[in-house]
Scaffold this active site. Structure first.
Site, PDB file in Angstrom:
ATOM      1  N   SER A  46       5.511   7.178  10.324  1.00 39.74           N
ATOM      2  CA  SER A  46       5.591   7.876  11.605  1.00 39.74           C
ATOM      3  C   SER A  46       5.633   6.895  12.771  1.00 39.74           C
ATOM      4  CB  SER A  46       4.390   8.806  11.765  1.00 39.74           C
ATOM      5  OG  SER A  46       3.202   8.075  11.981  1.00 39.74           O
ATOM      6  N   GLU A  54       9.947  15.455  15.798  1.00 37.14           N
ATOM      7  CA  GLU A  54      10.300  15.366  14.380  1.00 37.14           C
ATOM      8  C   GLU A  54       9.453  16.349  13.581  1.00 37.14           C
ATOM      9  OE1 GLU A  54      11.220  11.873  11.159  1.00 37.14           O
ATOM     10  OE2 GLU A  54       9.354  11.713  12.290  1.00 37.14           O
ATOM     11  N   GLU A  84       4.035   7.230  15.556  1.00 36.29           N
ATOM     12  CA  GLU A  84       2.673   7.062  16.064  1.00 36.29           C
ATOM     13  C   GLU A  84       1.959   5.909  15.365  1.00 36.29           C
ATOM     14  OE1 GLU A  84      -1.474   9.678  16.496  1.00 36.29           O
ATOM     15  OE2 GLU A  84       0.234  10.478  15.376  1.00 36.29           O
ATOM     16  N   LYS A 106       0.841  -1.197   0.000  1.00 37.44           N
ATOM     17  CA  LYS A 106       0.000   0.000   0.000  1.00 37.44           C
ATOM     18  C   LYS A 106       0.873   1.243   0.000  1.00 37.44           C
ATOM     19  CE  LYS A 106      -1.783   2.723   2.983  1.00 37.44           C
ATOM     20  NZ  LYS A 106      -1.890   4.018   2.242  1.00 37.44           N
ATOM     21  N   GLU A 118      10.387   0.930  10.411  1.00 36.43           N
ATOM     22  CA  GLU A 118      11.373   2.010  10.235  1.00 36.43           C
ATOM     23  C   GLU A 118      10.601   3.303  10.416  1.00 36.43           C
ATOM     24  OE1 GLU A 118      12.965   5.069   8.991  1.00 36.43           O
ATOM     25  OE2 GLU A 118      12.941   4.265   6.955  1.00 36.43           O
TER      26      GLU A 118
END
Length: 476
Positions: A235, A387, A237, A182, A256
């Site tokens: 991310s 970030e 999260e 995806k 990653e």
């Protein structure tokens, strides 16, 4: 005396974007079962490039089923036969590299120089590299006859759409797995063009399947019970949410995730060389890089000299049309990401850091952010901890190597770092102390398919690239 650069636009005529695209399942393009679509736009001018199918749970089911069916024959092929397909894909990527580079810059917003000179050569190199491993898996250090896992569900980000695809798909296929991938919602086009490359290469049906869609599509894929391996880049999260979904299952997982890399400059470093490394470290790809050197740690005794040189260099950066070969910094990928960068930059000012940006005229349409530098930054500032994922550099100082290490490691992330010094012993000492998956010495943002890449702490786990990248796709 300064020279003006005449416009040098790359032609859009080399790429033919269809008005709409379906999903790529079992070797064919097909509409989404629910009939839903979304638009992908060029971040440079907000032009609608195409309409793309939104995959739902029924489409995920079809794609995983196709991958499972194809796995039996694909995994049974001798490694040398799988290698032929990977070599063929790599050669086609090389042949179509100009077309793919223009497509990537249109859909992503990155300068054509970067997509043409960095992304596409690395994409082809990864397929060539893992083609070489396909018939040598027994010599990779994972047993005499390592077996593939099965169906790999892969979710990739928007910052390097085609390169992240190569990082995921090449080792998976080399090891004998089949794939459902995806791409990011804002950059689906290069993955769909790659689907066409798979057909052009004669890849058996179902070995690679491409599902376009938003986060819900990725969540459906990750949670599917017949997916054996999940690979995610994105991310922290979302990575945590994926880890919670996979927990308690037999799925193999690699993540990653984000980064807040320290680029550390000592007083004996060659200043001009370091400045180029700093600029490349944070302004390459508009700062949309997980391992971007977003924190500059400079030794106090050379701070003034380095900052003066850095500001001079930043004043020469050209922001504008991604398809212009003179452009250094292109468009921010989306309105959402631009809002995130703006919010954190404003927070830096509000918390007392000093903001500086060179004078540059930003285009009226599209999503743009000028290269920005913050001085007077402390460890407590949000811009030193969170970030930003944009062209924003935070500058901190240090006096001793021990202080540099302490500040560099004072982050929840641990993806990368850079060290600038003439002393080889200091480079080795620093590399041993820094909690980062990759440490560059007197350079930054250099990648090679033979070199493993990955992080510590909230930057994820597992490695991609090199011999190490095979392990994530083998039953070991």
């Amino acid at each position: 005396m300064s020279f003006e650069y005449a416009p040098a636009p790359e032609s859009r005529a080399v790429v033919d974007i269809a008005p709409s695209y379906g999903l790529f399942i079992d070797g064919e393009f097909t509409e989404a079962a629910g009939g839903k679509v979304f638009k992908t736009v060029s971040p440079a001018n907000e032009e609608v490039l195409s309409e793309v199918a939104q995959a739902g749970s029924e489409d995920v089911e079809r794609a995983v089923k196709a991958a499972r069916k194809a796995f039996e024959k694909w995994s049974a092929l001798p490694g040398a036969e799988r290698a032929k397909y990977l070599f063929r894909i790599a050669r086609i990527i090389q042949e179509r590299s100009r077309e793919l580079a223009v497509l990537e810059s249109l859909d992503n917003g990155k300068p054509i120089r970067e997509s043409r000179d960095s992304d596409l050569p690395l994409v082809a190199a990864h397929f060539f590299y893992y083609a070489g491993w396909a018939d040598k898996l027994g010599h990779a250090g994972y047993g005499a006859d390592p077996k593939p896992l099965g169906v790999a569900g892969q979710v990739i980000p928007w910052n390097f759409p085609l390169l992240m695809l190569a990082w995921k798909i090449a080792p998976a296929l080399a090891c004998g797995n089949t794939v459902v991938l995806k791409p990011a919602e804002t950059t689906p086009l290069s993955a769909l063009f790659f689907a066409d490359i798979c057909r052009q290469a004669g890849l058996p049906k179902g070995v690679v399947n491409i599902l376009t869609g938003d986060g819900s599509t990725g969540a459906e894929l990750v949670a599917h019970p017949d997916v054996d391996k999940v690979a995610f880049t994105g991310s922290t999260e979302v990575g945590k949410a994926i880890a919670r979904t996979v927990a308690g299952t037999d799925k193999k997982l690699t993540l990653e995730l984000g980064g807040k890399a320290a680029n550390i400059v000592f007083d004996d470093a060659p200043i001009d060389q370091a400045v180029e490394g700093i600029v490349n470290g944070i302004f390459f790809n508009q700062g949309h890089v997980c391992c971007a050197g977003s924190r500059l740690l400079v030794q106090e005794s050379v701070q003034d000299e380095l900052l003066a040189a850095l500001k001079r260099r930043m004043s020469t950066l050209r922001v504008g049309d991604p398809l212009d070969k003179n452009t250094d910094i292109g468009a921010i990928n989306s309105a959402e990401q631009l809002a995130r960068i703006t919010e954190l930059a404003d927070a830096g000012e509000a918390e007392g850091a000093e903001r500086w940006a060179p004078s540059c005229e930003l285009p009226d349409a599209g999503y743009w952010f000028a290269p920005t530098l913050f001085t007077g930054v402390t460890q407590a500032h949000r811009i030193a901890q969170e970030e930003i994922f944009g062209p924003v550099l935070s500058v901190l100082t240090f006096r001793t190597p021990e202080e540099a290490v302490a500040k560099a490691n004072n982050t929840p992330y641990g993806l990368s770092a850079g060290v600038w010094t003439e002393k080889g012993s200091r480079i080795l000492w620093m590399a041993n102390k820094l909690r980062a998956g990759i440490v560059w010495s007197n350079t930054f943002n250099k990648f090679d398919p033979a070199s493993p890449f990955g992080g510590y702490k909230e930057s994820g786990f597992g490695r991609e690239g090199g011999r190490h990248g095979l392990e994530a796709y083998l039953d070991v």
